[in-house]
Motif scaffolding. Structure first.
Motif, PDB file in Angstrom:
ATOM      1  N   PRO A  37       0.834  -1.216   0.000  1.00  0.00           N
ATOM      2  CA  PRO A  37       0.000   0.000   0.000  1.00  0.00           C
ATOM      3  C   PRO A  37       0.861   1.256   0.000  1.00  0.00           C
ATOM      4  CG  PRO A  37      -0.686  -1.558   1.712  1.00  0.00           C
ATOM      5  CD  PRO A  37       0.607  -2.060   1.169  1.00  0.00           C
ATOM      6  N   GLU A  38       0.386   2.284  -0.660  1.00  0.00           N
ATOM      7  CA  GLU A  38       1.104   3.556  -0.652  1.00  0.00           C
ATOM      8  C   GLU A  38       0.891   4.244   0.684  1.00  0.00           C
ATOM      9  OE1 GLU A  38       0.247   6.072  -3.904  1.00  0.00           O
ATOM     10  OE2 GLU A  38       0.707   4.550  -5.430  1.00  0.00           O
ATOM     11  N   ALA A  39       1.917   4.926   1.143  1.00  0.00           N
ATOM     12  CA  ALA A  39       1.847   5.640   2.423  1.00  0.00           C
ATOM     13  C   ALA A  39       1.775   7.133   2.148  1.00  0.00           C
ATOM     14  CB  ALA A  39       3.055   5.303   3.283  1.00  0.00           C
ATOM     15  N   ASN A  40       0.591   7.603   1.817  1.00  0.00           N
ATOM     16  CA  ASN A  40       0.407   9.024   1.489  1.00  0.00           C
ATOM     17  C   ASN A  40      -0.133   9.758   2.710  1.00  0.00           C
ATOM     18  OD1 ASN A  40       1.200   8.693  -1.224  1.00  0.00           O
ATOM     19  ND2 ASN A  40      -0.835   7.925  -1.752  1.00  0.00           N
ATOM     20  N   PHE A  41       0.750  10.027   3.643  1.00  0.00           N
ATOM     21  CA  PHE A  41       0.356  10.720   4.870  1.00  0.00           C
ATOM     22  C   PHE A  41       1.091  12.059   4.966  1.00  0.00           C
ATOM     23  CE2 PHE A  41       0.033   6.155   5.916  1.00  0.00           C
ATOM     24  CZ  PHE A  41      -1.310   6.088   6.257  1.00  0.00           C
ATOM     25  N   PRO A  42       0.437  13.057   5.529  1.00  0.00           N
ATOM     26  CA  PRO A  42       1.146  14.327   5.765  1.00  0.00           C
ATOM     27  C   PRO A  42       2.131  14.161   6.918  1.00  0.00           C
ATOM     28  CG  PRO A  42      -1.038  14.397   6.732  1.00  0.00           C
ATOM     29  CD  PRO A  42      -0.967  13.115   5.953  1.00  0.00           C
ATOM     30  N   PRO A  43       3.117  15.034   7.036  1.00  0.00           N
ATOM     31  CA  PRO A  43       4.049  14.948   8.170  1.00  0.00           C
ATOM     32  C   PRO A  43       3.283  15.003   9.482  1.00  0.00           C
ATOM     33  CG  PRO A  43       4.859  16.502   6.531  1.00  0.00           C
ATOM     34  CD  PRO A  43       3.463  16.137   6.124  1.00  0.00           C
ATOM     35  N   PRO A  44       3.513  14.057  10.389  1.00  0.00           N
ATOM     36  CA  PRO A  44       2.754  14.042  11.651  1.00  0.00           C
ATOM     37  C   PRO A  44       3.144  15.202  12.550  1.00  0.00           C
ATOM     38  CG  PRO A  44       4.496  12.400  11.708  1.00  0.00           C
ATOM     39  CD  PRO A  44       4.486  12.948  10.313  1.00  0.00           C
ATOM     40  N   ALA A  45       2.163  15.704  13.287  1.00  0.00           N
ATOM     41  CA  ALA A  45       2.409  16.830  14.192  1.00  0.00           C
ATOM     42  C   ALA A  45       2.855  16.359  15.569  1.00  0.00           C
ATOM     43  CB  ALA A  45       1.145  17.676  14.324  1.00  0.00           C
ATOM     44  N   SER A  46       2.736  15.071  15.842  1.00  0.00           N
ATOM     45  CA  SER A  46       3.106  14.543  17.149  1.00  0.00           C
ATOM     46  C   SER A  46       3.425  13.061  17.035  1.00  0.00           C
ATOM     47  CB  SER A  46       1.964  14.736  18.150  1.00  0.00           C
ATOM     48  OG  SER A  46       0.835  13.960  17.754  1.00  0.00           O
ATOM     49  N   GLU A  47       3.994  12.503  18.086  1.00  0.00           N
ATOM     50  CA  GLU A  47       4.279  11.067  18.124  1.00  0.00           C
ATOM     51  C   GLU A  47       2.994  10.257  18.037  1.00  0.00           C
ATOM     52  OE1 GLU A  47       6.480   7.561  18.320  1.00  0.00           O
ATOM     53  OE2 GLU A  47       7.164   9.622  18.030  1.00  0.00           O
ATOM     54  N   THR A  48       1.957  10.728  18.710  1.00  0.00           N
ATOM     55  CA  THR A  48       0.674  10.022  18.667  1.00  0.00           C
ATOM     56  C   THR A  48       0.111   9.996  17.253  1.00  0.00           C
ATOM     57  OG1 THR A  48       0.163  10.599  20.964  1.00  0.00           O
ATOM     58  CG2 THR A  48      -1.692   9.990  19.551  1.00  0.00           C
ATOM     59  N   GLU A  49       0.181  11.127  16.551  1.00  0.00           N
ATOM     60  CA  GLU A  49      -0.308  11.174  15.176  1.00  0.00           C
ATOM     61  C   GLU A  49       0.521  10.262  14.276  1.00  0.00           C
ATOM     62  OE1 GLU A  49      -1.081  14.378  11.546  1.00  0.00           O
ATOM     63  OE2 GLU A  49      -0.774  15.103  13.591  1.00  0.00           O
ATOM     64  N   ARG A  51       1.958   7.514  15.159  1.00  0.00           N
ATOM     65  CA  ARG A  51       1.539   6.140  15.447  1.00  0.00           C
ATOM     66  C   ARG A  51       0.193   5.826  14.806  1.00  0.00           C
ATOM     67  NH1 ARG A  51       3.120   5.406  21.870  1.00  0.00           N
ATOM     68  NH2 ARG A  51       5.392   5.593  21.608  1.00  0.00           N
ATOM     69  N   LEU A  52      -0.715   6.785  14.830  1.00  0.00           N
ATOM     70  CA  LEU A  52      -2.012   6.564  14.190  1.00  0.00           C
ATOM     71  C   LEU A  52      -1.847   6.358  12.691  1.00  0.00           C
ATOM     72  CD1 LEU A  52      -4.179   9.164  16.140  1.00  0.00           C
ATOM     73  CD2 LEU A  52      -4.313   6.663  16.296  1.00  0.00           C
ATOM     74  N   GLN A  53      -0.911   7.067  12.079  1.00  0.00           N
ATOM     75  CA  GLN A  53      -0.627   6.848  10.664  1.00  0.00           C
ATOM     76  C   GLN A  53      -0.051   5.452  10.449  1.00  0.00           C
ATOM     77  OE1 GLN A  53       1.943  10.065   9.472  1.00  0.00           O
ATOM     78  NE2 GLN A  53       0.294  11.589   9.465  1.00  0.00           N
ATOM     79  N   ASP A  54       0.845   5.048  11.336  1.00  0.00           N
ATOM     80  CA  ASP A  54       1.417   3.700  11.238  1.00  0.00           C
ATOM     81  C   ASP A  54       0.319   2.647  11.331  1.00  0.00           C
ATOM     82  OD1 ASP A  54       3.965   4.723  11.038  1.00  0.00           O
ATOM     83  OD2 ASP A  54       4.434   4.460  13.169  1.00  0.00           O
ATOM     84  N   LEU A  55      -0.622   2.852  12.238  1.00  0.00           N
ATOM     85  CA  LEU A  55      -1.698   1.877  12.431  1.00  0.00           C
ATOM     86  C   LEU A  55      -2.655   1.855  11.242  1.00  0.00           C
ATOM     87  CD1 LEU A  55      -2.384   2.544  16.200  1.00  0.00           C
ATOM     88  CD2 LEU A  55      -1.461   0.432  15.226  1.00  0.00           C
ATOM     89  N   GLU A  56      -2.887   3.030  10.643  1.00  0.00           N
ATOM     90  CA  GLU A  56      -3.721   3.069   9.442  1.00  0.00           C
ATOM     91  C   GLU A  56      -3.056   2.312   8.301  1.00  0.00           C
ATOM     92  OE1 GLU A  56      -5.687   6.361   6.364  1.00  0.00           O
ATOM     93  OE2 GLU A  56      -5.069   6.969   8.384  1.00  0.00           O
ATOM     94  N   TYR A  57      -1.744   2.490   8.177  1.00  0.00           N
ATOM     95  CA  TYR A  57      -1.007   1.760   7.141  1.00  0.00           C
ATOM     96  C   TYR A  57      -1.034   0.260   7.424  1.00  0.00           C
ATOM     97  CZ  TYR A  57       2.605   0.525   3.801  1.00  0.00           C
ATOM     98  OH  TYR A  57       3.285  -0.043   2.758  1.00  0.00           O
ATOM     99  N   LEU A  58      -0.844  -0.107   8.703  1.00  0.00           N
ATOM    100  CA  LEU A  58      -0.872  -1.520   9.071  1.00  0.00           C
ATOM    101  C   LEU A  58      -2.231  -2.132   8.766  1.00  0.00           C
ATOM    102  CD1 LEU A  58       0.568  -3.938  10.411  1.00  0.00           C
ATOM    103  CD2 LEU A  58      -0.259  -3.079  12.620  1.00  0.00           C
ATOM    104  N   GLU A  59      -3.282  -1.362   8.971  1.00  0.00           N
ATOM    105  CA  GLU A  59      -4.626  -1.854   8.675  1.00  0.00           C
ATOM    106  C   GLU A  59      -4.775  -2.162   7.182  1.00  0.00           C
ATOM    107  OE1 GLU A  59      -9.301  -0.516   9.286  1.00  0.00           O
ATOM    108  OE2 GLU A  59      -7.669   0.675  10.150  1.00  0.00           O
ATOM    109  N   LYS A  60      -4.259  -1.271   6.337  1.00  0.00           N
ATOM    110  CA  LYS A  60      -4.288  -1.524   4.896  1.00  0.00           C
ATOM    111  C   LYS A  60      -3.487  -2.771   4.550  1.00  0.00           C
ATOM    112  CE  LYS A  60      -4.760   3.330   3.468  1.00  0.00           C
ATOM    113  NZ  LYS A  60      -4.112   4.446   2.735  1.00  0.00           N
ATOM    114  N   TYR A  61      -2.357  -2.927   5.219  1.00  0.00           N
ATOM    115  CA  TYR A  61      -1.498  -4.091   4.977  1.00  0.00           C
ATOM    116  C   TYR A  61      -2.229  -5.382   5.320  1.00  0.00           C
ATOM    117  CZ  TYR A  61       2.353  -7.369   5.857  1.00  0.00           C
ATOM    118  OH  TYR A  61       3.170  -8.470   5.867  1.00  0.00           O
ATOM    119  N   VAL A  62      -2.876  -5.398   6.469  1.00  0.00           N
ATOM    120  CA  VAL A  62      -3.573  -6.609   6.918  1.00  0.00           C
ATOM    121  C   VAL A  62      -4.775  -6.905   6.027  1.00  0.00           C
ATOM    122  CG1 VAL A  62      -4.933  -7.599   8.798  1.00  0.00           C
ATOM    123  CG2 VAL A  62      -2.773  -6.447   9.296  1.00  0.00           C
ATOM    124  N   ARG A  63      -5.497  -5.867   5.638  1.00  0.00           N
ATOM    125  CA  ARG A  63      -6.710  -6.072   4.834  1.00  0.00           C
ATOM    126  C   ARG A  63      -6.410  -6.581   3.427  1.00  0.00           C
ATOM    127  NH1 ARG A  63     -11.472  -4.227   6.808  1.00  0.00           N
ATOM    128  NH2 ARG A  63     -11.408  -2.713   8.516  1.00  0.00           N
TER     129      ARG A  63
END
Length: 199
Positions: A37-49, A51-63
């Motif tokens: 999957p392509e990782a088209n995410f904007p630069p995160p504003a925080s560590e939490t953001e 991680r949420l991008q990482d989890l969204e990418y992981l979700e695409k990977y698993v699906r």
């Protein structure tokens, strides 16, 4: 046979050969080696953001990417990812990485693990490298300051038997071959104390 028929027969044979070789290869590529999957995410504003991008990418990977997840395992992985989205700001860096490993392991595919060696080098670790032999867990390499530990057998980490630590961390490394899972645990145990204390 005329020249035209000969050429036509050769062309047909060549097409059949290409189809015989190419179609299975194409099917294998589409089924087992699709584009990530392509990782088209904007630069995160925080560590939490981040991680949420990482989890969204992981979700695409698993699906849609890793075919090793059977139906039930995929459902379990997606449920765990959803839980982690709610915990993204609470976990330590090591705890978050271990949680990602736990998701990958649900596919039970030894090639889809989050490899523990680089992870151990990113976090505070014990100053040695161990290996499981038939009769126990031994130190086979150390930092210069701890070279006197070479060859020592590790039986406990604190008051916890080292085999108990190994079993506790087994869920972070998947695959069917027990020997592979066992040998991978030398990096896991090398920083187990840090992770257990900080999670």
């Amino acid at each position: 046979m005329s020249k035209k028929k000969f050429i036509a027969s050769c062309a047909a044979g060549l097409l059949i050969l290409v189809a015989y070789i190419g179609i299975p290869e194409l099917a294998k590529t589409l089924l087992f080696y699709p584009d990530a999957p392509e990782a088209n995410f904007p630069p995160p504003a925080s560590e939490t953001e981040a991680r949420l991008q990482d989890l969204e990418y992981l979700e695409k990977y698993v699906r849609g990417y890793d075919r090793s997840f059977h139906f039930r395992a995929r459902g379990q992985a997606l449920t765990r990812i959803s839980e982690l989205k709610g915990q993204a700001g609470e976990l330590t860096p090591a705890g978050f990485e271990l949680a990602i490993s736990e998701v990958a392991v649900l596919g039970e595919n030894g090639h889809s693990n989050i490899w523990s060696g680089p992870r151990a080098r990113r976090h505070t670790a014990m100053p040695y490298y161990g290996y499981w032999f038939d009769d126990g867990y031994y130190i086979v390499a150390t930092t210069p300051d701890f070279s006197n530990l070479l060859g020592a057998r590790v039986t406990h980490i604190g008051e916890t038997p080292v085999a108990t630590v190994k079993d506790a961390f087994r869920k972070y490394y998947g695959g069917d071959r027990e020997s592979t899972r066992l040998n991978s645990s030398h990096q896991i145990i090398s920083y187990a104390v840090f992770c257990l204390k900080k999670k």
